[in-house]
Write a protein that holds these residues in place. Sequence first.
Motif, PDB file in Angstrom:
ATOM      1  N   ASP A 109      13.560 -10.867  42.206  1.00 21.25           N
ATOM      2  CA  ASP A 109      12.662 -10.277  41.365  1.00 21.25           C
ATOM      3  C   ASP A 109      13.410  -9.294  40.117  1.00 21.25           C
ATOM      4  O   ASP A 109      12.520  -9.065  39.312  1.00 21.25           O
ATOM      5  N   LYS A 155      11.551 -11.766  51.851  1.00 25.41           N
ATOM      6  CA  LYS A 155      10.065 -12.102  52.170  1.00 25.41           C
ATOM      7  C   LYS A 155      10.050 -12.844  53.444  1.00 25.41           C
ATOM      8  O   LYS A 155       9.338 -14.021  53.426  1.00 25.41           O
ATOM      9  N   GLU A 175       8.727  -7.315  53.816  1.00 22.24           N
ATOM     10  CA  GLU A 175       7.871  -6.756  52.714  1.00 22.24           C
ATOM     11  C   GLU A 175       6.442  -7.300  52.486  1.00 22.24           C
ATOM     12  O   GLU A 175       5.930  -7.185  51.575  1.00 22.24           O
ATOM     13  N   ASP A 215       7.090  -4.815  47.346  1.00 26.13           N
ATOM     14  CA  ASP A 215       6.194  -6.085  47.527  1.00 26.13           C
ATOM     15  C   ASP A 215       5.080  -5.657  48.543  1.00 26.13           C
ATOM     16  O   ASP A 215       4.251  -6.001  48.588  1.00 26.13           O
TER      17      ASP A 215
END
Length: 315
Positions: free
Chosen positions: A57, A120, A151, A186
Amino acid sequence: MFRAIAVRFLSKQAVSKVPERNYIPRRALMYVPGDDYKKINKAFGLDVDCIALDCEDGVALNKKDARSNIRAVLDQGKPQKKKNYDFGVRVNSIESGLCHQDLESCLTGRNLPDTVLFPKVEEGDHLKWFADEIRHLIKNNGKINLIIYIETARAFINLNEICKTAMQLSKRFNFIPSALVFGSDDFCANIGQRIHWKFCMHGKKLVLVAKAYNLQAIDMVYIEYKDLDGLKLQCEQGMRMGYTGKQVIHPGQVPVVQEAFLPTKYQIEWAEGLLKSFEEHQKSGKGAFSYRGSMIDMPTMKQAQNIMKLANLAE
Ligand SMILES: CC(C)(COP(=O)(O)OP(=O)(O)OC[C@H]1O[C@@H](n2cnc3c(N)ncnc32)[C@H](O)[C@@H]1OP(=O)(O)O)[C@@H](O)C(=O)NCCC(=O)NCCSC(=O)C[C@](C)(O)C(=O)O
Ligand SMILES: [Mg+2]
């Protein structure tokens, strides 16, 4: 007879322990956008426990070729510093469709990163996918550390299963589960809430499960990167909860976090004195005794040992 077998089976289960592993301190885990050579060079000059070159990200969607930069950096060899440090790559998530390319790029060159940071993760099957990928990519008995990102709400529901799967797979595949990271930004996006530091309950759950599996617990990013007082306060809160380190995004945050996750001079002096006194009392046959006004026995001695271990590791 069945009962005897069952009892033997159960007692074997009861004594099975999560293995101890080599401990690499990760007090500050520093993100560096993988497409930015200037920042990468800057990071290598910092006194920081862990550098994570980012494909995820911190990198714009039209710059996802950051993986090629990272490959070039890895090929040059890990820059040596006075103190050893962890050199990792955060790949994109499975869901992004980019993870395979990232792994292929960072795990097939001349040198492996020390660690892969896997964002993730939501269920054990994500780790099965990961294990299968790296089995084909890593050659010559190479091994990497794995940092797992928690997350999303689903990840929290499946947290125990995720860790259990990681431990089981690590016996057969070439990775070592090392840490859980709380991806609070997140997580806020996932649950539709903004004030993330209110979510202590989830942060505590992550610490508890991490400890049960002998993993490090790495706390949330403090995005107000110019507010160093606020950062210090959040480090102290995290450390008291049991976190072993914190994610950072800017060089200015590094010294604050590195320092905050060390025992203070007072704690070290307290622990040294306690350990000495404990030994003397053990010799004279006393399991419990008084030290500076508190009752001391085996659990307090172990706490003092933890303090000294941490102090010695960071030297
Ligand atoms: C905030 C930003 C934009 C301000 O960037 P800036 O250039 O405006 O800052 P600056 O104050 O001007 O920078 C001062 C010096 O430090 C350097 N610098 C600055 N940052 C870094 C860095 N990270 N690594 C290495 N060097 C850095 C910068 O290049 C400059 O060098 P110079 O003095 O030589 O000119 C910048 O610091 C940055 O890009 N940070 C990284 C952001 C990032 O990686 N975000 C993703 C990780 S957090 C995350 O993913 C969430 C999580 C976990 O997943 C979830 O909670 O869900
Ligand atoms: Mg994230």
